[in-house]
Design an enzyme around this catalytic site. Structure first.
Site, short mmCIF file in Angstrom:
data_model
loop_
_atom_site.label_atom_id
_atom_site.label_comp_id
_atom_site.label_asym_id
_atom_site.label_seq_id
_atom_site.Cartn_x
_atom_site.Cartn_y
_atom_site.Cartn_z
CE LYS A 81 -3.87 2.03 2.62
NZ LYS A 81 -4.71 1.89 3.82
CB SER A 156 -8.01 3.63 2.84
OG SER A 156 -7.13 3.04 3.79
CB SER A 180 -8.11 0.90 5.90
OG SER A 180 -8.83 2.10 5.85
#
Ligand SMILES: [Zn+2]
Lengths: 504, 477
Positions: A81, A156, A180
């Site tokens: 990420k 996210s 997330s």
């Protein structure tokens, strides 16, 4: 059916690599081919690093050939990420304000993966500064759910989830502040875990809300999750909130399904099965819990009475911390700086006005307000008290139960654009995951079925630092539900979606 | 100030602790290095970094707090103080807000009055901006982050100080204590000790506080004195005219000797303090604190008592000597090498202090070594140089750094005690001053001193006065 290498799991590939039946370079080319094939539709990555990945794979191959692999993850391609600092590799945090930022150091978790010999493919898309539940708040472009390209992958860590689901990475790391990792895992049909706060070092994880953030893996199955966790859970002197824990190997703690859940007391909070839950999701969750019961688990209703306040407390605490954490993006030392400005204050204003997206600005304003003189007690302090009550709710339940189970997300993946203009509806996506962050507990989402052809995730919440029990019950769920090879299923859905997209 | 008003002063003192590494990372803290050479991702506040508390900084802060008679709190925490400024890379300073490291201490002034210390807390320093031109009109500024993350303690006094002299006394004592325990070099010119002063005035006898102003940019203890005096005068005049004092921050303009308004209360910042989530609360082990208390170096008060006891010095001498550790150390080393504690104290408090004062030098900048003063004292004791010459030699030693032997040799300053060398000069002086000789013989005793002086003058002060006395008496009596 002959599977492509990218359709296998980490533990399967690890065996093939160690036995030299497959080379690390071959594996990388397989995954790279898959990225080239689907990335235009899915858009999992903000930055790809083909040169870095090829060099790393060549090194892995050299070590594998000479019989000196660094670990069981040697040569395994993974994605990170874009919230994780990677030395020499652009790290944007999904924001224009960091669009040109190249960190001079690796996050501790990244360093651990590099030392284990993994091959880093690139940096995955995310909601800007990890603020969002759909990946639509990315400062660059939205990511699409590979099961249905018209839908969101969740967020996210949306790019991290879609990459694993679509075969664009064998596993990824995400970060979880209010769900997330778990929510996108649920929406993309992969396994996602948020470890206990303090289990994985946050050093190098670009902070959103420091007291809630935690790095976690997204994988094809529970075994892979345990494998990756074994490398990233360790005490780090660079993180004062990192905890030194005595633990065995998570991978070795996995047990056959019946052995794992026999006599296990599973509490199902009535607050998690109520209104707002899609019937299709509810049905799949109930069905999975019945299967666990058949395997010998004791499933009973429990209560987390303060759950309804969790969202409110979270939307004070997280923005408050964020307002402070994001203040450093001022255009002075690195990152984006406005081209035209009159003086220092004007430079700050324009840089931040141009560099941040609307959701980030909304939360900075919320947090700044909550911490302001005269409002602190009414908002921040009260939210902290609610946080304590939520923690105590969990303590009470864990006095009677071994784990808590419920849906990860109240819905399956929703349509792109469906909730962008309604922040409150978007915030509700994390209603079952947020309390876990507030209490600092570990949580895992494991696929348990499909509703309207879209994956449904079952969430397990555990006692602090009891990741082993979570992994065991998740593993049992995976066995009991036997959904088949998710990579193959997802690839089929994606191929169909691409064709329809091409026709429409 | 007229006798109508009384000042109420509180001081906030920031002191850099002299730890080897910074408070939250392992960068060195050395002063005066090339800009931005003592930095790392942590003190530069790069995305994703986290602070790790330096135990040595905590130890030194606890030492300081204990030396200032504070209670160490069993549960302290760190907080973020949020504000934007280019010298603050995280846009917040890690400090302590409602639960500081220590509270409720005091410092005793010369007259025995105690000034309360409200709190001592630990925090990180910011970087430094170098403006290209004047701060108000600079086209651009350079940022140096070497100082960023150097550990600081902030020592906040109670508003117990009543005049600028007490403020100076408080600061001198505070500096002496911190230097004695070795936690800081307390150099105001290098910024390792910084003072902000809160001051208000009120009618004598009133128990309520007047409206206060905060003085910033105070560069020396002398400036504290001058700035406070100016501000007290200014506020008193306002009250005399029936005008209100405005609560504001004022800038001390050293050059023009005035204070100027910097910003008013309405522009005061809201720092949005909240607990620092990246650090765990500071729960100090009471045994560890006790261990620090037990091993605390000798404090000025104790040292003063020892000077009186061991060296037989008057209280006053002892007090002055211990007020500065470099001086006290210098003194003790001289006594160890030479003996005669009172002689040494006369030299240190007389000649050395005068020269330090004239040169504007701080005691810690003193280059002179105790052994050098001691050789001079020995030369005096042995009659090699006269007491008067010795003072000149000392001044030269102080200014040039030369050793006394070579100064005496170079300038031919050895005392003349040889009678056969002095005899002709004595005779000459008698012959040239018949009137004075007559005066002396008719009973004017002071005329004798004039004659001695003439011989001294003729030898440029080198004649041994005792020998000159003896020779004159022999000729005249
Ligand atoms: Zn540093």
């Amino acid at each position: 059916m002959i599977l492509e290498l990218w359709q296998l799991t980490v533990h399967e590939l690890s065996q093939l690599l160690l036995r030299k039946e497959v080379s690390a370079t071959e594996l990388l080319e397989s995954v790279w081919g898959r990225i080239e094939e689907v990335e235009d539709q899915v858009k999992s990555y903000i930055t790809l690093d083909p040169e870095g990945a090829r060099a790393a794979a060549a090194e892995s191959q050299r070590l594998l050939e000479s019989g000196r692999p660094r670990s069981a993850l040697e040569g395994i391609p993974c994605g990170l990420k874009d919230v994780l600092s990677t030395k020499g590799l652009r790290t944007t945090c999904g924001s224009k304000i960091l669009s040109n930022y190249v960190p001079p150091y690796d996050a501790t978790a990244v360093q651990a993966l590099k030392e284990a010999g993994t091959v880093i493919l690139g940096k995955t898309n995310m909601d800007e500064f990890a603020m969002g539940s759909s990946c639509e708040n990315s400062g660059f472009f939205p990511t699409h759910n590979p099961w249905d390209l018209t839908r969101v992958p969740g967020g996210s860590s949306g790019g991290s989830a879609s990459a694993v689901a679509a075969g664009e990475a064998m596993f990824t790391l995400g970060s979880d502040t209010g769900g997330s990792v778990r929510q996108p895992a649920s929406l993309c049909g992969v396994v996602g875990m948020k470890p206990t706060y303090g289990a994985v070092s946050r050093y190098g994880l670009i902070a959103f809300a420091s007291s809630l953030d935690q790095i976690g893996p997204l994988t094809r199955d529970v075994t892979d999750c345990a494998m990756v966790l074994d490398f990233i859970v360790k005490h780090d002197p660079m993180d004062s909130t990192s905890v030194e824990i005595k633990r065995g190997s998570y991978l070795e703690a996995l047990r056959p399904a019946d052995e794992a859940v026999k006599g296990l007391k599973i509490g199902v909070p009535k607050e998690y099965m109520g209104k707002g839950l899609e019937p299709g999701v509810e049905a799949q969750v109930k069905k999975a819990l019945e299967l666990l019961q058949e395997l010998g688990a004791e499933v009973e209703e429990c209560s987390l009475p303060h759950s309804s306040y969790a969202l409110d407390a979270y939307y004070v605490i997280a923005p408050a911390e964020a307002s402070s954490n994001l203040a450093r993006y001022d255009g002075v030392r690195y990152g984006y700086r406005s081209k035209q400005y009159d003086d220092l204050i004007d430079m700050y204003r324009k840089t931040r006005a141009e560099g941040f997206g609307p959701e980030v600005k909304r939360r900075i304003m919320l947090g700044t307000y909550a911490l302001s003189a005269g409002y602190y007690d009414a908002y921040y302090l009260k939210a902290q008290k609610v946080r304590t009550l939520i923690r105590e709710d969990f303590d009470k339940v864990f006095a009677k139960f071994d784990v808590i189970a419920g849906p990860t997300s109240p819905t399956v993946a929703f349509k792109l654009g469906e909730k962008v203009d309604d922040p409150l509806a978007m915030y509700l996506s994390d209603i079952f995951t947020i309390p876990v962050n507030l209490a600092g507990l570990p949580g895992i989402s494991v696929p348990c079925g499909f509703s309207e052809g879209l994956p449904v995730g079952l969430q397990f919440i555990g006692k602090a630092f009891d990741e082993s029990t979570l992994l065991r019950v998740a593993y049992a769920t995976e066995q009991a539900c036997s959904l088949g090879n998710m990579a193959v299923l997802c690839a089929r859905a994606l191929a169909k979606g691409t064709k329809e997209g091409a026709r429409g | 100030m007229s006798g109508k008003y009384e000042a109420v002063i509180g001081l906030e003192v920031h002191v850099e602790l002299n730890t080897k590494s910074k408070i939250f990372c392992s960068c060195p803290t050395e002063f005066g290095k090339e800009p931005n050479t003592q930095v790392c991702p942590v003190c530069l506040g790069l995305p994703g970094v986290l602070p790790v508390l330096n135990e040595e900084a905590v130890r030194k802060a606890v030492q300081a707090a204990l030396a200032l008679n504070c209670e160490i709190t069993s549960y302290a925490k760190f907080d973020r103080k949020n504000y934007f400024y280019p010298d603050l890379p995280k846009a917040y300073q890690i400090s302590q807000y409602d639960l500081p490291l220590a509270r409720n201490g005091w410092i005793e002034l010369s007259g025995g009055k105690r000034i309360g210390i409200r709190r001592v807390h630990l925090e990180e320093d910011a970087g430094k901006l170098v403006h290209q031109g004047d701060i108000t009109s600079a086209a651009f500024s350079f940022a140096d982050y070497n100082r960023c993350g150097v550990p600081l303690i902030e020592i906040v006094s109670e508003p117990d100080i009543r005049d600028p002299e007490e403020a100076r006394d408080y600061l001198t004592r505070l500096k002496g204590i911190l230097q004695h325990i070795g936690v800081s070099d307390c150099r105001m010119e290098e910024g390792s000790l910084r003072v902000d002063a809160n001051v208000s005035v009120r009618p004598v006898g009133s128990r309520e506080f007047g409206t206060r102003t905060e003085l910033k940019n105070i560069g020396s203890f002398r400036a504290v004195y001058r700035g406070l005096s100016y501000e007290i005068e200014r506020q008193s005049k306002l009250l005399d005219r029936g005008e209100p004092v405005i609560q504001e921050t004022r800038h001390w303009d050293e050059q023009n000797g005035v204070t100027r308004s910097l910003r008013g209360k309405e522009e005061a910042q809201d720092y949005r303090y909240f607990p620092e989530p990246d650090l765990v609360p500071l729960q100090l082990d009471p045994d560890w604190v006790e261990e620090i208390r037990r091993t605390l170096p000798e404090l000025p008060e104790a040292r003063k008592a020892r000077f009186v006891r061991e060296y037989g010095l008057p209280e006053y001498d002892a007090d002055v000597l211990v007020s500065s550790p470099p001086i006290a150390n210098f003194y003790e080393e001289c006594v160890r090498l030479f003996g005669e504690p009172k002689t040494v104290s006369n030299w240190v408090m007389g000649e050395l202090f005068r020269l330090l004062n004239d040169s504007g030098m701080e005691p810690e900048e003193l280059k002179l070594r105790p052994s050098e003063l001691v050789s001079l004292l020995k030369m005096t004791r042995e009659g090699v140089v006269s007491g008067k010459i010795a003072k000149d030699v000392f001044e030269q030693m102080f200014r040039t750094g030369e050793d006394p032997e070579s100064i005496v040799k170079k300038h031919n300053l050895v005392q003349i005690s040889d009678k056969s060398a002095l005899e002709p000069l004595v005779l000459q002086v008698i012959a040239e001053n018949p009137k004075v000789v007559d005066d002396y013989k008719s009973g004017k005793k002071q005329a004798f001193a004039f004659l001695v002086g003439q011989v001294m003058k003729a030898t440029k002060g080198r004649a041994n006065p005792a020998v000159v006395n003896e020779l004159l008496h022999k000729r005249l009596d």
